[in-house]
Design a protein around this motif. Structure first.
Motif, PDB file in Angstrom:
ATOM      1  N   THR A  31       0.797  -0.870  -0.052  1.00 23.53           N
ATOM      2  CA  THR A  31       0.088  -0.075   0.099  1.00 23.53           C
ATOM      3  C   THR A  31       1.074   1.257  -0.222  1.00 23.53           C
ATOM      4  O   THR A  31       2.299   0.806  -0.147  1.00 23.53           O
ATOM      5  N   MET A  32       0.214   2.511   0.402  1.00 26.06           N
ATOM      6  CA  MET A  32       1.168   3.437   0.175  1.00 26.06           C
ATOM      7  C   MET A  32       0.726   4.449   1.698  1.00 26.06           C
ATOM      8  O   MET A  32       1.548   5.070   2.097  1.00 26.06           O
ATOM      9  N   THR A  33       0.904   3.722   2.158  1.00 22.22           N
ATOM     10  CA  THR A  33       1.220   3.614   3.986  1.00 22.22           C
ATOM     11  C   THR A  33       1.665   2.733   5.028  1.00 22.22           C
ATOM     12  O   THR A  33       1.262   1.553   4.446  1.00 22.22           O
ATOM     13  N   ASN A  34       2.220   2.772   5.916  1.00 22.80           N
ATOM     14  CA  ASN A  34       2.534   2.182   6.994  1.00 22.80           C
ATOM     15  C   ASN A  34       1.440   1.251   7.658  1.00 22.80           C
ATOM     16  O   ASN A  34      -0.215   1.762   7.787  1.00 22.80           O
ATOM     17  N   HIS A  35       1.536   0.472   7.878  1.00 19.03           N
ATOM     18  CA  HIS A  35       0.499  -0.473   9.103  1.00 19.03           C
ATOM     19  C   HIS A  35       0.790  -1.660   9.838  1.00 19.03           C
ATOM     20  O   HIS A  35       1.782  -1.863   9.913  1.00 19.03           O
ATOM     21  N   PRO A  36      -0.088  -0.799  11.637  1.00 20.34           N
ATOM     22  CA  PRO A  36       0.896  -1.493  12.347  1.00 20.34           C
ATOM     23  C   PRO A  36       0.248  -2.374  12.719  1.00 20.34           C
ATOM     24  O   PRO A  36      -1.334  -2.554  12.988  1.00 20.34           O
ATOM     25  N   ILE A  37       0.203  -3.683  12.874  1.00 22.73           N
ATOM     26  CA  ILE A  37      -0.244  -4.446  12.750  1.00 22.73           C
ATOM     27  C   ILE A  37       0.006  -5.769  14.326  1.00 22.73           C
ATOM     28  O   ILE A  37       0.835  -5.657  14.490  1.00 22.73           O
ATOM     29  N   HIS A  38      -1.749  -5.492  14.537  1.00 21.48           N
ATOM     30  CA  HIS A  38      -1.563  -6.074  16.218  1.00 21.48           C
ATOM     31  C   HIS A  38      -2.040  -7.447  15.991  1.00 21.48           C
ATOM     32  O   HIS A  38      -3.325  -8.159  15.721  1.00 21.48           O
ATOM     33  N   LEU A  39      -1.586  -8.393  16.953  1.00 25.37           N
ATOM     34  CA  LEU A  39      -2.274  -9.525  17.579  1.00 25.37           C
ATOM     35  C   LEU A  39      -2.737  -9.388  18.669  1.00 25.37           C
ATOM     36  O   LEU A  39      -2.072  -9.411  19.641  1.00 25.37           O
ATOM     37  N   HIS A  40      -3.863 -10.311  18.628  1.00 28.85           N
ATOM     38  CA  HIS A  40      -4.093 -10.561  20.438  1.00 28.85           C
ATOM     39  C   HIS A  40      -4.166 -11.987  20.452  1.00 28.85           C
ATOM     40  O   HIS A  40      -3.544 -12.558  19.773  1.00 28.85           O
ATOM     41  N   GLY A  41      -3.376 -11.860  22.218  1.00 28.70           N
ATOM     42  CA  GLY A  41      -3.786 -13.084  23.282  1.00 28.70           C
ATOM     43  C   GLY A  41      -2.213 -14.022  22.767  1.00 28.70           C
ATOM     44  O   GLY A  41      -2.391 -15.022  23.671  1.00 28.70           O
ATOM     45  N   TYR A  42      -1.567 -13.787  21.936  1.00 26.51           N
ATOM     46  CA  TYR A  42       0.093 -14.302  22.379  1.00 26.51           C
ATOM     47  C   TYR A  42       1.004 -12.886  22.098  1.00 26.51           C
ATOM     48  O   TYR A  42       0.471 -11.419  21.487  1.00 26.51           O
ATOM     49  N   HIS A  43       2.526 -12.935  22.631  1.00 30.18           N
ATOM     50  CA  HIS A  43       3.435 -12.500  21.929  1.00 30.18           C
ATOM     51  C   HIS A  43       3.625 -13.073  21.114  1.00 30.18           C
ATOM     52  O   HIS A  43       4.433 -13.660  20.830  1.00 30.18           O
ATOM     53  N   PHE A  44       4.567 -12.108  20.236  1.00 30.48           N
ATOM     54  CA  PHE A  44       5.518 -12.554  18.742  1.00 30.48           C
ATOM     55  C   PHE A  44       6.567 -11.690  18.773  1.00 30.48           C
ATOM     56  O   PHE A  44       7.143 -11.491  19.293  1.00 30.48           O
ATOM     57  N   SER A  64      18.860 -13.369  19.097  1.00 26.54           N
ATOM     58  CA  SER A  64      19.813 -12.308  20.421  1.00 26.54           C
ATOM     59  C   SER A  64      18.794 -10.122  19.640  1.00 26.54           C
ATOM     60  O   SER A  64      18.887  -9.986  19.867  1.00 26.54           O
ATOM     61  N   ALA A  65      18.151 -10.299  18.557  1.00 29.62           N
ATOM     62  CA  ALA A  65      18.144  -8.785  18.167  1.00 29.62           C
ATOM     63  C   ALA A  65      16.374  -9.197  18.116  1.00 29.62           C
ATOM     64  O   ALA A  65      15.851  -7.467  17.192  1.00 29.62           O
ATOM     65  N   GLN A  66      15.886 -10.108  18.936  1.00 29.22           N
ATOM     66  CA  GLN A  66      14.238 -10.113  18.552  1.00 29.22           C
ATOM     67  C   GLN A  66      14.179  -9.925  19.798  1.00 29.22           C
ATOM     68  O   GLN A  66      14.494  -9.815  20.691  1.00 29.22           O
ATOM     69  N   TRP A  67      12.479  -9.126  20.366  1.00 25.29           N
ATOM     70  CA  TRP A  67      12.213  -8.702  21.551  1.00 25.29           C
ATOM     71  C   TRP A  67      10.654  -9.082  21.036  1.00 25.29           C
ATOM     72  O   TRP A  67      10.158  -9.048  19.876  1.00 25.29           O
ATOM     73  N   PRO A  68      10.179  -9.210  22.293  1.00 26.44           N
ATOM     74  CA  PRO A  68       8.749  -9.675  22.043  1.00 26.44           C
ATOM     75  C   PRO A  68       7.805  -8.341  21.877  1.00 26.44           C
ATOM     76  O   PRO A  68       7.814  -7.375  22.536  1.00 26.44           O
ATOM     77  N   GLU A  69       6.352  -8.618  21.348  1.00 23.20           N
ATOM     78  CA  GLU A  69       5.845  -7.653  20.275  1.00 23.20           C
ATOM     79  C   GLU A  69       4.363  -7.951  20.346  1.00 23.20           C
ATOM     80  O   GLU A  69       3.831  -9.096  20.811  1.00 23.20           O
ATOM     81  N   THR A  70       3.643  -6.980  20.363  1.00 15.50           N
ATOM     82  CA  THR A  70       2.222  -7.055  19.826  1.00 15.50           C
ATOM     83  C   THR A  70       1.609  -7.176  18.717  1.00 15.50           C
ATOM     84  O   THR A  70       0.335  -6.881  18.125  1.00 15.50           O
ATOM     85  N   THR A  71       2.432  -5.578  18.937  1.00 15.44           N
ATOM     86  CA  THR A  71       2.255  -5.246  16.863  1.00 15.44           C
ATOM     87  C   THR A  71       3.564  -4.728  16.183  1.00 15.44           C
ATOM     88  O   THR A  71       4.474  -4.623  16.953  1.00 15.44           O
ATOM     89  N   VAL A  72       3.276  -4.936  15.344  1.00 13.95           N
ATOM     90  CA  VAL A  72       4.745  -4.656  14.212  1.00 13.95           C
ATOM     91  C   VAL A  72       4.415  -3.333  12.691  1.00 13.95           C
ATOM     92  O   VAL A  72       2.833  -4.199  12.887  1.00 13.95           O
ATOM     93  N   ASP A  73       4.360  -2.781  13.201  1.00 14.16           N
ATOM     94  CA  ASP A  73       4.651  -1.152  12.404  1.00 14.16           C
ATOM     95  C   ASP A  73       5.250  -2.213  10.687  1.00 14.16           C
ATOM     96  O   ASP A  73       6.572  -2.472  10.482  1.00 14.16           O
TER      97      ASP A  73
END
Ligand SMILES: [Cu+2]
Length: 444
Positions: A260-273, A286-295
């Motif tokens: 698309t022509m803009t960013n999307h913060p994609i959010h998942l309920h229930g888990y950390h990814f 070693s460069a990962q961290w827990p998240e619930t939303t990824v832009d």
């Protein structure tokens, strides 16, 4: 119309190679170009003989079949006009590949040599760029820069070896603004040679695209820069987007590409990814961290991995709230708290079916089935087991179940909650309410 027999013969004669070694492939027969008429999620294709990986499942999409020819995996993409069902009730006239937009997912394994034939049945020239795949320069698909554009009616061939695994895309690099706005894109997944590397039990992929359809029309406005009104996962909107069925305890990967022509913060309920992969390759642990939303930035891919260790129906959506809406006017005033009764009376004299809305918010839009122009979708829609979901656009559900068989991607229906585990009404009269103020009082 050409029959397939005529088409194959004709394109073999007209074959032009994008490589400098056209003589080697010019005489080779071109593999069939399979086509897909359905916008429903198709089952994955099992690995070719001797290769092992968890095949990827494309949301509301399919995987492009291939054939083995000597040491090559051969694919055939056909760029063409397609009709895509965005959700039941809305058909878009787009450009895509092999009957659908987005095109089918191309799937291969690290080390594979791939030969990809591209036939151009569009009304103008095109190319295919393999976004994120490391290829020799002449295979990069940039019309005018690394190859001549593929003329109307011609077939070009791309040949390269996949030296790195990861999640990639393909899209034209010819008249890009128009061709991508018309829906030309697809996902390209390369599995690691070592099947144990970052192994998952379920692997989903899709590419996000956005369109501006004026209500009642079926062709997107290709010159639109900012005011899009249909925000999609794989050119589908909720409630037309497939659920992601997952077995309890599965390691799950969702590969999310953004054209698309803009960013999307994609959010998942229930888990950390954690983000395990981008279109630049695997992210070291070693460069990962827990998240619930990824832009997910424009022109990028983020693959997220998680363990589905809690059952339920877990929402999965873009967190820009106007991206979980379908076609809507953007010039509507905020009527919250305004008394519209007098205005309604006056307006109804001129337009008897007009309705005053928005005084108490817009939730009533989710319940009402107002007459709509032809070929458009309600702004917020979808009904769950507890009522209207009031979503649209980039929204779907990860459905985690204990009783799902491995490899079963059928929608298991709504989650049956254990008794007493659903938020519910309580008696909130002053006499029965808990005495909350104590927690705000300081004991000096
Ligand atoms: Cu969004």
């Amino acid at each position: 119309m050409l029959s397939r027999r005529n088409f194959l013969t004709g394109s073999a004669l007209a074959l032009v190679s994008a490589t400098a070694v056209s003589g080697r492939t010019a005489m080779a027969a071109i593999p069939e170009a399979p086509t897909m008429s359905s916008a429903a999620m198709q089952p994955p294709i099992p690995p070719a003989n001797g290769q092992e990986y968890q095949p990827v499942v494309t949301l509301n999409g399919w995987t492009l079949p291939w054939r083995i020819n000597g040491e090559w995996k051969e694919f055939h993409l056909v760029a063409e006009e397609v009709e895509r069902e965005i959700a039941p009730g809305m058909i878009a006239k787009l450009w895509g590949y092999n009957g659908q937009a987005p095109g089918p997912t191309i799937e291969a394994v690290e080390g594979d040599k791939v030969r990809i034939f591209v036939t151009n049945r569009l009304p103008e020239h095109t190319t295919v760029h393999w976004h994120g795949v490391l290829v020799p320069n002449g295979m990069d698909g940039v019309g005018g820069l690394t190859q001549p554009h593929i003329p109307v009616g011609q077939t070009f061939v791309y040949e390269f070896q996949l030296n790195r695994s990861g999640t990639f895309m393909y899209h034209p690099h010819s008249d890009e603004m128009v061709q991508m706005a018309m829906g030309m894109m697809g996902t390209f997944v390369v599995h690691p040679k070592d099947p144990a590397f970052r192994r998952v039990d379920r692997d989903f992929a899709f590419v996000m695209s956005a369109y501006r359809f004026d209500p009642g029309t079926s062709l997107p406005q290709v010159t639109e820069m900012t005011d899009f009104n249909i925000w999609t996962f794989n050119a589908r909107v909720f409630p037309g987007i497939d659920a992601l069925p997952v077995r309890l305890g599965d390691r799950v990967r969702i590969r999310i590409a953004n054209l698309t022509m803009t960013n999307h913060p994609i959010h998942l309920h229930g888990y950390h990814f954690a983000v395990s992969c981008t279109d630049g390759g695997w992210v070291p642990e070693s460069a990962q961290w827990p998240e619930t939303t990824v832009d997910v930035p424009v022109g990028s891919i983020r693959a997220v991995d998680f363990t589905a260790d809690v059952p339920g129906d877990w929402a999965f959506h873009c967190h820009k709230s106007h991206h979980t809406m379908n076609a809507m006017g953007h010039q509507v005033a905020n009527f919250i708290g305004m008394r519209q009764r007098d205005l309604s009376v006056a307006v109804n004299r001129a337009a008897p079916t007009a309705m005053a809305m928005g005084t108490d918010g817009m939730a009533d839009m989710g319940m009402m089935s107002m007459p709509l122009p032809a070929n458009t979708l309600p702004m917020m829609t979808g009904t769950g087991q507890f009522g209207p979901i009031e979503m649209g656009g980039m929204f779907t559900v990860v459905k985690t179940r204990a009783d799902l068989a491995s490899g079963d991607y059928r929608d298991p229906g709504w989650y049956k909650h254990p008794p007493g585990s659903v938020a519910s009404v309580v008696d909130a009269t002053p006499e029965s309410a808990p005495t909350a103020p104590a927690m705000h009082m300081r004991q000096d």
